[in-house]
Write an enzyme that holds these catalytic residues in place. Structure first.
Site, short mmCIF file in Angstrom:
data_model
loop_
_atom_site.label_atom_id
_atom_site.label_comp_id
_atom_site.label_asym_id
_atom_site.label_seq_id
_atom_site.Cartn_x
_atom_site.Cartn_y
_atom_site.Cartn_z
N MET A 32 -15.14 -39.49 -108.25
CA MET A 32 -16.19 -38.65 -107.43
C MET A 32 -16.24 -37.31 -108.15
O MET A 32 -15.83 -37.25 -109.41
CB MET A 32 -15.91 -38.40 -105.99
CG MET A 32 -15.91 -39.67 -105.47
SD MET A 32 -17.51 -40.58 -105.29
CE MET A 32 -17.12 -42.28 -104.46
N CYS A 33 -16.61 -36.21 -107.53
CA CYS A 33 -17.13 -34.93 -108.13
C CYS A 33 -16.55 -33.63 -107.31
O CYS A 33 -16.20 -34.18 -106.02
CB CYS A 33 -18.46 -34.85 -108.41
SG CYS A 33 -19.02 -36.33 -109.37
#
Length: 280
Positions: free
Chosen positions: A1-2
Site C-alpha cells: 500500500m502507500c
C-alpha cells in the site's frame, strides 16, 4: 500500500512538513509503522496550488524512492503553498512508472489514494468502460487509483465531491459483486479543488487502512518545530499515520467517514455511505 499527507492552512514550505517532523512522510517512505509494508519505495509525488497561479495545481512525480531524491528535497525547500498533497507509493501490482505515481491531476483537481480494488485486472475493463468517453484519453497509467479518480469525475466530482466519491465506491462494489469479488474496495482517498480538501476512509470489509486528522491547529504546533508556531487556526493536516509530536494530538478518522478541510459548519467527521450511480 502507500502513505500520504494532505496539508491546508498557512503558507508553508513543503520541507517543513515533508522532512522535518519526527516521523515525517519521508521517514515513513522507509519506516512506515501502520502500513501493510514498512517500505514505500515505488515512487512518490507531490502536488501543490500556487496563490498566483490559475487554479491548476503543479505536480512533480518520480519513480525513485522519496528518501534519496535530490530534486524532491530541492523543491520542498523552496516551494511554499497553502494547500499541497504528498504521496509515497508501494505498488499493489501495477508497474513502477511515473504515470502510476500519485497524486493524479485533472483540471483543478488533485487525487491520491491508499488501498486497492481487489482483483482489479478482472474488473478493469468494465470499470474503464464506465468512465466518460471524453475523459478516458486523460487516463495515462495502469492503476486502479487513477480509474477511481476518473470514475468520480464522471459521477459528478465538479458538483458534489462526497456524492461523486460515494457513487464511485458504490459502482466498484456493485461491479465487484457481479464478478464474484465480495469485498472489492479498500481506500483512504484525498481529493482537492484548490480551496478545500476532502479525505475519505472506507472499505468493503469495514477494516480500512489507517487515517488521522489534526482536528485543531494545535496539533500542527505540537510537532515541536519552532517555525510552525504561527500557523493559523484553520491549519489542518490529514495523514496515513501521525507525523510525531505529543501523544493524543492526532485523531483517527472513524471507519466509513470523511472530513473536510478547512472545517466549516459541518461536524469534524461525517458518515460515508457508498451509493449506486444512476443507470446510463
Amino acid at each position: 500500500m502507500c502513505r500520504w499527507l494532505a496539508y491546508s492552512g498557512s503558507p508553508m514550505l513543503l520541507d517543513a512538513v515533508l522532512y522535518r517532523p519526527e516521523h515525517s512522510l519521508i521517514n515513513q517512505s522507509l519506516h512506515a509503522r501502520m502500513g501493510v509494508e514498512s517500505t514505500n519505495g515505488d515512487g512518490f509525488g507531490i502536488g501543490w496550488y500556487s496563490a498566483d497561479g490559475d487554479g491548476t495545481p503543479a505536480v512533480f512525480r518520480d519513480i525513485a524512492p522519496a528518501w534519496n531524491n535530490r530534486n524532491l528535497r530541492e523543491l520542498a525547500a523552496h516551494v511554499r503553498s497553502t494547500l499541497f498533497f504528498a504521496h509515497v507509493r508501494a505498488s499493489t501490482g501495477s508497474a513502477v512508472q511515473q504515470t502510476n505515481c500519485h497524486p493524479f491531476r485533472h483540471g483543478r483537481w488533485l487525487w491520491m489514494h491508499n488501498g486497492a480494488i481487489a482483483e482489479f485486472p478482472r474488473l478493469q475493463r468494465d470499470l474503464c468502460m464506465a468512465v466518460d468517453p471524453a475523459l478516458f484519453p486523460s487516463i495515462e497509467g495502469s492503476t486502479d487509483s487513477e480509474v477511481m479518480f476518473y470514475l468520480a469525475v464522471t459521477f459528478g466530482l465538479d458538483q458534489d465531491v462526497p456524492g461523486a466519491v460515494a457513487r464511485m465506491a458504490g459502482f466498484v462494489e456493485r461491479l465487484g459483486k457481479e464478478h464474484g469479488v465480495p469485498e472489492p474496495l479498500q481506500m483512504t482517498v484525498a481529493v482537492s479543488d484548490g480551496e478545500r480538501v476532502w479525505a475519505f476512509r472506507y472499505s468493503s470489509r469495514g477494516e480500512s487502512r489507517s487515517l488521522f486528522y489534526s482536528s485543531r491547529a494545535e496539533t500542527v504546533r505540537h510537532l515541536e518545530l519552532d517555525y510552525l508556531s504561527e500557523v493559523s487556526d484553520a491549519t489542518r493536516i490529514v495523514v496515513s499515520e501521525p507525523l510525531g509530536g505529543l501523544p493524543g494530538v492526532w485523531n483517527e478518522v472513524p471507519e466509513a467517514s470523511y472530513v473536510v478541510v478547512p472545517p466549516g459548519q459541518e461536524p469534524d467527521y461525517m458518515p460515508f455511505v457508498p451509493e449506486l450511480p444512476p443507470l446510463s
